[in-house]
Design a protein around this motif. Structure first.
Motif, PDB file in Angstrom:
ATOM      1  N   ALA A  14       0.832  -1.206   0.000  1.00 10.06           N
ATOM      2  CA  ALA A  14       0.000   0.000   0.000  1.00 10.06           C
ATOM      3  C   ALA A  14       0.865   1.254   0.000  1.00 10.06           C
ATOM      4  CB  ALA A  14      -0.927  -0.003   1.215  1.00 10.06           C
ATOM      5  N   LEU A  15       1.932   1.250   0.808  1.00 16.74           N
ATOM      6  CA  LEU A  15       2.845   2.392   0.845  1.00 16.74           C
ATOM      7  C   LEU A  15       3.554   2.575  -0.498  1.00 16.74           C
ATOM      8  CD1 LEU A  15       4.484   1.789   4.345  1.00 16.74           C
ATOM      9  CD2 LEU A  15       2.990   3.698   3.737  1.00 16.74           C
ATOM     10  N   TRP A  35      17.357   9.582 -12.240  1.00 21.96           N
ATOM     11  CA  TRP A  35      17.837   8.230 -12.495  1.00 21.96           C
ATOM     12  C   TRP A  35      16.636   7.417 -12.927  1.00 21.96           C
ATOM     13  CZ3 TRP A  35      22.693   7.183 -13.319  1.00 21.96           C
ATOM     14  CH2 TRP A  35      23.059   5.851 -13.556  1.00 21.96           C
ATOM     15  N   PHE A  36      16.884   6.260 -13.471  1.00 18.81           N
ATOM     16  CA  PHE A  36      15.822   5.488 -14.091  1.00 18.81           C
ATOM     17  C   PHE A  36      15.313   4.377 -13.172  1.00 18.81           C
ATOM     18  CE2 PHE A  36      18.651   7.138 -17.329  1.00 18.81           C
ATOM     19  CZ  PHE A  36      17.771   7.830 -18.136  1.00 18.81           C
ATOM     20  N   ALA A  37      13.993   4.147 -13.246  1.00 16.87           N
ATOM     21  CA  ALA A  37      13.362   2.980 -12.628  1.00 16.87           C
ATOM     22  C   ALA A  37      13.727   2.821 -11.158  1.00 16.87           C
ATOM     23  CB  ALA A  37      13.729   1.717 -13.407  1.00 16.87           C
ATOM     24  N   ARG A  38      13.726   3.919 -10.431  1.00 17.14           N
ATOM     25  CA  ARG A  38      13.985   3.813  -8.989  1.00 17.14           C
ATOM     26  C   ARG A  38      12.868   3.015  -8.318  1.00 17.14           C
ATOM     27  NH1 ARG A  38      16.306   9.487  -9.100  1.00 17.14           N
ATOM     28  NH2 ARG A  38      18.290   9.399  -7.994  1.00 17.14           N
ATOM     29  N   ARG A  39      13.248   2.096  -7.452  1.00 15.06           N
ATOM     30  CA  ARG A  39      12.269   1.325  -6.703  1.00 15.06           C
ATOM     31  C   ARG A  39      11.798   2.143  -5.504  1.00 15.06           C
ATOM     32  NH1 ARG A  39      11.758  -0.157 -11.127  1.00 15.06           N
ATOM     33  NH2 ARG A  39      10.697  -2.139 -11.122  1.00 15.06           N
ATOM     34  N   PRO A  40      10.656   1.818  -4.928  1.00 17.43           N
ATOM     35  CA  PRO A  40      10.130   2.631  -3.822  1.00 17.43           C
ATOM     36  C   PRO A  40      11.030   2.589  -2.585  1.00 17.43           C
ATOM     37  CG  PRO A  40       8.435   1.169  -4.730  1.00 17.43           C
ATOM     38  CD  PRO A  40       9.741   0.736  -5.312  1.00 17.43           C
ATOM     39  N   GLY A  41      11.276   3.756  -2.012  1.00 19.05           N
ATOM     40  CA  GLY A  41      12.037   3.802  -0.773  1.00 19.05           C
ATOM     41  C   GLY A  41      11.322   3.086   0.351  1.00 19.05           C
ATOM     42  N   THR A  42       9.985   3.165   0.344  1.00 20.80           N
ATOM     43  CA  THR A  42       9.217   2.484   1.388  1.00 20.80           C
ATOM     44  C   THR A  42       9.435   0.971   1.344  1.00 20.80           C
ATOM     45  OG1 THR A  42       7.329   2.650  -0.134  1.00 20.80           O
ATOM     46  CG2 THR A  42       7.408   4.210   1.678  1.00 20.80           C
ATOM     47  N   LEU A  43       9.646   0.414   0.161  1.00 14.31           N
ATOM     48  CA  LEU A  43       9.904  -1.021   0.043  1.00 14.31           C
ATOM     49  C   LEU A  43      11.221  -1.375   0.720  1.00 14.31           C
ATOM     50  CD1 LEU A  43       9.768  -3.914  -1.025  1.00 14.31           C
ATOM     51  CD2 LEU A  43      10.507  -3.049  -3.262  1.00 14.31           C
ATOM     52  N   PHE A  44      12.285  -0.637   0.415  1.00 18.73           N
ATOM     53  CA  PHE A  44      13.582  -0.981   0.995  1.00 18.73           C
ATOM     54  C   PHE A  44      13.667  -0.606   2.474  1.00 18.73           C
ATOM     55  CE2 PHE A  44      14.729  -1.503  -3.438  1.00 18.73           C
ATOM     56  CZ  PHE A  44      15.516  -2.648  -3.363  1.00 18.73           C
ATOM     57  N   LEU A  83      20.707   1.990  -0.546  1.00 18.04           N
ATOM     58  CA  LEU A  83      21.753   2.542   0.313  1.00 18.04           C
ATOM     59  C   LEU A  83      21.239   3.716   1.135  1.00 18.04           C
ATOM     60  CD1 LEU A  83      24.879   2.493  -2.041  1.00 18.04           C
ATOM     61  CD2 LEU A  83      24.190   0.817  -0.318  1.00 18.04           C
ATOM     62  N   LEU A  84      20.433   4.562   0.541  1.00 19.34           N
ATOM     63  CA  LEU A  84      19.886   5.704   1.273  1.00 19.34           C
ATOM     64  C   LEU A  84      19.028   5.235   2.444  1.00 19.34           C
ATOM     65  CD1 LEU A  84      18.869   7.911  -1.773  1.00 19.34           C
ATOM     66  CD2 LEU A  84      20.639   8.475  -0.106  1.00 19.34           C
ATOM     67  N   GLU A  85      18.213   4.203   2.212  1.00 19.15           N
ATOM     68  CA  GLU A  85      17.346   3.708   3.278  1.00 19.15           C
ATOM     69  C   GLU A  85      18.165   3.054   4.388  1.00 19.15           C
ATOM     70  OE1 GLU A  85      14.148   4.381   3.485  1.00 19.15           O
ATOM     71  OE2 GLU A  85      14.216   5.414   1.553  1.00 19.15           O
ATOM     72  N   ALA A  86      19.222   2.348   4.032  1.00 25.54           N
ATOM     73  CA  ALA A  86      20.065   1.722   5.053  1.00 25.54           C
ATOM     74  C   ALA A  86      20.874   2.767   5.812  1.00 25.54           C
ATOM     75  CB  ALA A  86      20.991   0.692   4.402  1.00 25.54           C
ATOM     76  N   ASN A  87      21.434   3.725   5.101  1.00 25.46           N
ATOM     77  CA  ASN A  87      22.192   4.797   5.749  1.00 25.46           C
ATOM     78  C   ASN A  87      21.318   5.593   6.705  1.00 25.46           C
ATOM     79  OD1 ASN A  87      22.659   8.025   5.251  1.00 25.46           O
ATOM     80  ND2 ASN A  87      24.585   6.969   5.698  1.00 25.46           N
ATOM     81  N   ARG A  88      20.103   5.818   6.330  1.00 25.57           N
ATOM     82  CA  ARG A  88      19.171   6.609   7.138  1.00 25.57           C
ATOM     83  C   ARG A  88      18.940   5.995   8.511  1.00 25.57           C
ATOM     84  NH1 ARG A  88      12.842   7.738   5.383  1.00 25.57           N
ATOM     85  NH2 ARG A  88      12.056   7.797   7.525  1.00 25.57           N
ATOM     86  N   VAL A  89      19.010   4.683   8.632  1.00 24.59           N
ATOM     87  CA  VAL A  89      18.786   4.022   9.923  1.00 24.59           C
ATOM     88  C   VAL A  89      20.101   3.602  10.573  1.00 24.59           C
ATOM     89  CG1 VAL A  89      16.437   3.304   9.407  1.00 24.59           C
ATOM     90  CG2 VAL A  89      18.338   1.803   8.772  1.00 24.59           C
ATOM     91  N   GLY A  90      21.193   4.270  10.193  1.00 28.75           N
ATOM     92  CA  GLY A  90      22.447   4.113  10.910  1.00 28.75           C
ATOM     93  C   GLY A  90      23.394   3.065  10.403  1.00 28.75           C
ATOM     94  N   CYS A  91      23.070   2.388   9.315  1.00 26.81           N
ATOM     95  CA  CYS A  91      23.968   1.359   8.787  1.00 26.81           C
ATOM     96  C   CYS A  91      25.147   1.996   8.061  1.00 26.81           C
ATOM     97  CB  CYS A  91      23.231   0.442   7.821  1.00 26.81           C
ATOM     98  SG  CYS A  91      21.813  -0.430   8.525  1.00 26.81           S
ATOM     99  N   ASP A  92      26.279   1.302   8.072  1.00 26.17           N
ATOM    100  CA  ASP A  92      27.367   1.639   7.170  1.00 26.17           C
ATOM    101  C   ASP A  92      27.021   1.045   5.803  1.00 26.17           C
ATOM    102  OD1 ASP A  92      28.783   2.807   9.271  1.00 26.17           O
ATOM    103  OD2 ASP A  92      29.734   0.914   9.794  1.00 26.17           O
ATOM    104  N   VAL A  93      27.325   1.778   4.733  1.00 34.35           N
ATOM    105  CA  VAL A  93      26.896   1.324   3.412  1.00 34.35           C
ATOM    106  C   VAL A  93      28.062   1.274   2.441  1.00 34.35           C
ATOM    107  CG1 VAL A  93      24.523   2.125   3.707  1.00 34.35           C
ATOM    108  CG2 VAL A  93      26.207   3.669   2.695  1.00 34.35           C
TER     109      VAL A  93
END
Length: 732
Positions: A14-15, A35-44, A83-93
Motif C-alpha cells: 500500500a505504501l 535516475w531510471f526505474a527507482r524502486r520505492p524507498g518504502t519497500l527498501f 543505500l539511502l534507506e540503510a544509511n538513514r537508519v544508521g547502517c554503514d553502506v
C-alpha cells in the motif's frame, strides 16, 4: 526477526503503490538528479526494518530506528535507494556501479551540504543569468499588451524543404496544441496562417478567426511522409545526409501576472516579430561565444543513439538550439567560478539535471500542458513538435514555480531533497488525508547537519564493475539491491546525454570521469549493437552474486527486486543464485512501478516486482514449497488478495511475473543439491528453464492465472505471526 517472518506484504504494498504515484512527495531525495526505474524507498525501508528490527514492521515503520555497526552493500546502486534507506537508519553502506553517473548522483544524494551556502550561490547564479539572457525569455501579453512578461514554453515544429520545388513546410502530425482538460477550450493551430484558435468541438472545429480557412485536427505528416503544400510532391523524411532537422517557432505559452487574476486558463499566442527578433539575438550572441562547457563530443552508435543518427544528429550539441546553448554555457561559466567545491558540485549536478528540459527533444503534453523531459520515455524519441522551457524558470508572488524545466524548479527540488536528509519523514493516510510524520532521530549522510555530535557513518561509493570487486569474507550483514533489467533499456547511452556536460564541469574530480562515455562493455543489459545477450547477462549476474555471497555473514540476506515479461530472464536470475550457493527462502510481491508511466503504459508490463530473498542458511515456510500448478495457484491467489487489500488491481502482466518469480524460487530449491556451477552458461540456462517447466508447466501459465482469478475470494495467510512461522518452518 527476519524478512521471511516480518515483512508485511499488504502494508508495504500500500505504501509503495502510493509512493510510486508521486515519488518525490514520499522521497524528496530522488530530486537530486534523474535516475531510471527507482524502486520505492518504502519497500527498501520495509526490508531493512524487517531484517534488523525487533518489532512488527508496521509498529517500527513510523519510529526512529538505528542499527549502528550493520553493514549493507548494493552492487548495482543506480539511483541509490537501498543505500539511502540503510544509511538513514544508521547502517554503514557500500555501493558499486559501473556507471560513473550513478556514483556521482548517489554521492550528491548522501553527502552533507551547507544549504545556506548553496542557496546563496544559487541566487547569485540565477541573478547573473537573468542579467545576461533574461530578456530572451520575454514576450508581450496578447491580452493587456504588457511588455516583458515571461514565456513558460516556446513551441517549435520541425520543417522540411521540398526536394522538388524547394518550398519549406511544417511537419505537423496534428494541429491540436491544447486539450480542454486544463484549459477552457481546445486550442487548434490554423494550418494556413498559423493562428491559434479556441475550439469547443474539435470534430467540427469551424473556420480560423483570422484567415477564415477551415481548421482541421490532423496534420499532413504521416509515417515519415509529407506532401508539399505547394507542388504536391510527397517528401520522405528524415534525411540524415542533410544534418539535424530545422525547426520553426509556432507558438508560445506565457505567464502574465497582470491578467492572471481575471483570466481563465493558460496564456497562448502566436509568435510576433519581437519574438523572432529575440531568437535572432540569441543566435548572434551564441555565435559570438567561445564555449568551454558545451560538449563537442560526437554521439556514438548504440541501440538508442542510432535513433538520433537517423534524424541527422551527429554531435550532442546539435540537440539544443542557440538560446539553450547560450544559457547553458553561461551557467557552466558561472558555476566554474565557485570556490566551495561542495557547492560547485551541487550546482554542477543541477545543471546536469536541468539538461532534461533544456533541449530540442522535449515534447509538449497537450493534456497536462507542460513540457515532457527528454527521459519521460526511457529512450530518445524524436517528436515533430518540440518544447523549449524558460531557462530561468518563473515564480509567482508566493515564491512557487509556474511551469517546469527552469533553474528555479531545479534549485527548489534540490533544496527540498537535501533538507529531507536532515529531516526525513514518512507519509501516512489518516482518514482521507495524507499526513507527513517526521521521523526524529533518523538522518541521511556521513555526519549529521555538519557537526560531530552524532557518530559518523562509513560510506563507501565506487564507480566499479561489481564483477571485479573484492569484499572481505563474512563482512556484510545484508545485500539489498535492484539488479539491471535484462532488456533494451540503455542507461549508459541515455546518461551520456548528461555526462558529456557534467564531465566538462567537474573534470577528474570524481571517480570514473576520465572515461569519455558512461558506457561499458560490462553493462548487464541487452544491447544488439554491442552483442550483449542473455548469456552475457547471466554470466555477469552470477559473478556479482558469488562475490556478494562470499562477503555475507552466514545466514545474512541478499534481497533484490526483479520483474520481467520473459521467462528466460528469470532463468538468468535463478542460475546466478545457484552459482552463488544460495537458497531462495522467499519471493514476495510489491508494486514498484507507476502504472501510468509513459514508458510502460499500455505495454502489458507488470508494475509488481518480486522481492527475492536469498540466504546460505535459514528458514522458509513449508506452505511456500509447492509441487503442482494447483498449489502455486493458491499461493498466487493469496498474494493477489494481499495486493488488492493494498489497493492494487493486479493485471495479467503482474500475475505472469508473480508466477515466474515463484517458479524461479522452486527451481532453485529443486536444483540446488546437485547444481554444478562450472558448466557452460548456455547449458545452465537451458537446464534451469527446463526445471521451471517441469515444476509449473510454464505453457499453462495462462491456465494458472485463470484459476487464481476464479479463486479470488479465498485467502490463505502468508504473513503469519512469528510463532506460527516458526512452527511452519523448513530449515535449509
Amino acid at each position: 526477526m527476519t524478512i521471511e517472518s516480518n515483512f508485511d506484504v499488504p502494508f508495504v504494498a500500500a505504501l509503495a503503490l502510493r509512493e510510486k504515484q508521486i515519488q518525490q512527495n514520499y522521497r524528496p531525495i530522488i530530486a537530486v538528479h534523474k535516475w531510471f526505474a527507482r524502486r520505492p524507498g518504502t519497500l527498501f525501508r520495509g526490508l531493512t526494518l524487517s531484517e534488523f528490527g525487533s518489532e512488527p514492521l508496521e509498529a517500527a515503520f513510523y519510529k526512529a530506528n538505528s542499527f549502528p555497526g550493520k553493514v549493507v552493500a548494493d552492487p548495482f546502486m543506480g539511483g541509490g535507494i537501498p543505500l539511502l534507506e540503510a544509511n538513514r537508519v544508521g547502517c554503514d553502506v557500500i555501493g558499486f556501479d559501473i556507471n560513473p553517473m550513478s556514483a556521482w548522483v548517489v554521492r550528491e544524494e548522501i553527502e552533507h551540504l551547507d544549504l545556506d551556502a548553496y542557496q546563496k550561490a544559487a541566487r547569485t547564479l540565477t541573478e547573473r543569468l537573468a542579467a545576461e539572457v533574461g530578456g530572451l525569455y520575454r514576450t508581450q501579453c496578447a491580452k493587456c499588451g504588457a511588455n516583458e512578461v515571461p514565456v513558460k514554453y516556446f513551441l517549435w515544429v520541425k520543417i522540411h524543404d521540398c526536394v522538388k520545388c524547394g518550398h519549406t513546410f511544417d511537419l505537423f502530425q496534428g494541429y491540436l496544441l491544447a486539450e480542454d482538460k486544463r484549459h477552457p477550450r481546445n486550442v487548434l493551430i490554423c494550418a494556413t496562417c498559423g493562428e491559434l484558435n479556441d475550439v469547443v468541438d474539435i470534430e467540427r472545429p469551424g473556420a480560423c478567426i483570422t484567415c477564415r480557412n477551415s481548421l482541421r485536427l490532423h496534420g499532413p505528416a504521416r509515417r515519415n511522409r509529407c506532401e508539399c503544400p505547394r507542388c504536391g510532391h510527397v517528401n520522405s523524411y528524415p534525411n540524415p545526409a542533410k544534418g539535424p532537422p530545422k525547426h520553426r517557432l509556432f507558438a508560445l505559452e506565457y505567464h502574465c501576472h497582470h491578467c492572471k487574476a481575471g483570466h481563465n486558463g493558460r496564456f497562448f499566442k502566436k509568435p510576433g516579430t519581437e519574438d523572432e527578433a529575440r531568437i535572432a539575438i540569441a543566435e548572434a550572441k551564441w555565435q559570438a561565444t567561445n564555449p568551454r562547457f558545451v560538449p563537442a563530443e560526437p554521439i556514438p552508435s548504440g541501440d538508442e543513439t542510432d535513433r538520433l543518427h537517423r534524424w541527422g544528429y551527429q554531435y550532442y550539441r546539435e540537440l539544443f538550439n542557440s538560446r539553450q546553448l547560450l544559457g547553458l554555457e553561461l551557467s557552466g561559466q558561472f558555476i566554474a567560478e565557485i570556490r566551495n567545491e561542495r557547492v560547485r558540485h551541487a550546482l554542477a549536478t543541477n545543471l546536469s539535471d536541468l539538461l532534461r528540459y533544456q533541449n530540442m527533444l522535449c515534447r509538449y503534453d497537450t493534456m497536462a500542458l507542460k513540457s515532457l523531459d527528454v527521459f519521460s520515455i526511457h529512450g530518445f524519441p524524436i517528436g515533430h513538435v518540440q518544447c523549449e522551457s524558460n531557462l530561468l524558470g518563473i515564480t509567482n508572488g508566493n515564491g512557487g514555480n509556474v511551469g517546469s524545466g527552469g533553474w528555479s524548479n531545479i534549485i527548489d527540488k534540490y533544496t527540498k531533497a537535501k533538507r529531507y536528509c536532515d529531516e526525513p519523514f514518512e507519509v501516512t493516510i489518516r482518514g482521507t488525508r495524507k499526513v507527513s510524520v517526521p521521523i526524529h532521530g533518523e538522518w541521511i549522510g556521513e555526519r549529521f547537519n555538519g557537526n560531530g555530535q552524532r557518530p559518523r557513518r562509513r560510506i563507501t561509493l565506487q564507480c566499479r564493475n561489481s564483477t571485479e570487486v573484492d569484499l572481505a569474507d563474512h563482512s556484510l550483514d545484508a545485500v539489498f539491491t535492484d539488479p539491471p533489467y535484462f532488456g533494451n533499456v540503455q542507461y549508459g547511452e541515455l546518461m551520456d546525454f548528461c555526462y558529456v556536460w557534467l564531465r566538462r564541469l567537474v573534470g577528474t574530480e570524481s571517480e570514473g570521469f576520465d572515461r569519455p562515455s558512461t558506457r561499458d562493455a560490462g553493462e548487464l543489459t541487452a544491447n544488439v549493437t554491442l552483442g550483449r545477450d542473455m548469456a552475457h547477462f547471466a554470466d555477469g549476474l552470477s559473478s556479482v552474486f558469488r562475490r556478494m555471497a562470499r562477503a555475507l555473514k552466514p545466514g545474512a540476506p541478499m534481497a533484490f527486486t526483479y520483474h520481467h515479461n520473459r521467462q528466460e530472464a528469470y532463468s538468468a536470475v535463478g542460475v546466478a543464485i545457484l552459482d552463488a550457493e544460495l537458497a531462495c527462502s522467499a519471493t514476495l510481491p510489491c508494486p514498484a512501478e507507476m502504472g501510468g508511466s509513459i514508458h510502460i503504459h499500455g505495454t502489458g508490463s507488470s508494475i509488481v516486482d518480486t522481492v527475492f530473498v536469498c540466504r546460505s542458511t535459514g528458514l522458509t515456510k513449508r506452505r511456500w514449497l509447492f509441487n503442482s500448478s494447483a498449489e502455486l495457484a493458491e499461493i498466487i491467489n493469496d498474494e493477489l488478495a494481499m495486493l488488492r487489500t493494498a489497493g492494487l488491481k493486479p493485471s495479467a502482466g503482474d500475475l505472469r511475473c508473480m508466477v515466474y518469480g515463484h517458479l524461479t524460487r522452486m527451481a532453485i530449491w529443486v536444483l540446488r543439491g546437485a547444481w554444478r556451477s562450472e558448466r557452460p552458461m548456455v547449458e545452465k540456462l537451458k537446464d534451469f528453464a527446463a526445471a521451471m517447466d517441469r515444476i509449473g508447466r510454464l505453457p499453462d501459465v495462462a491456465q494458472i492465472i485463470e484459476r487464481t482469478q476464479r479463486l479470488a475470494s479465498r485467502r490463505i495467510g502468508l504473513s503469519d505471526a512469528p510463532l506460527e512461522y516458526e512452527s511452519d518452518a523448513v530449515a535449509f
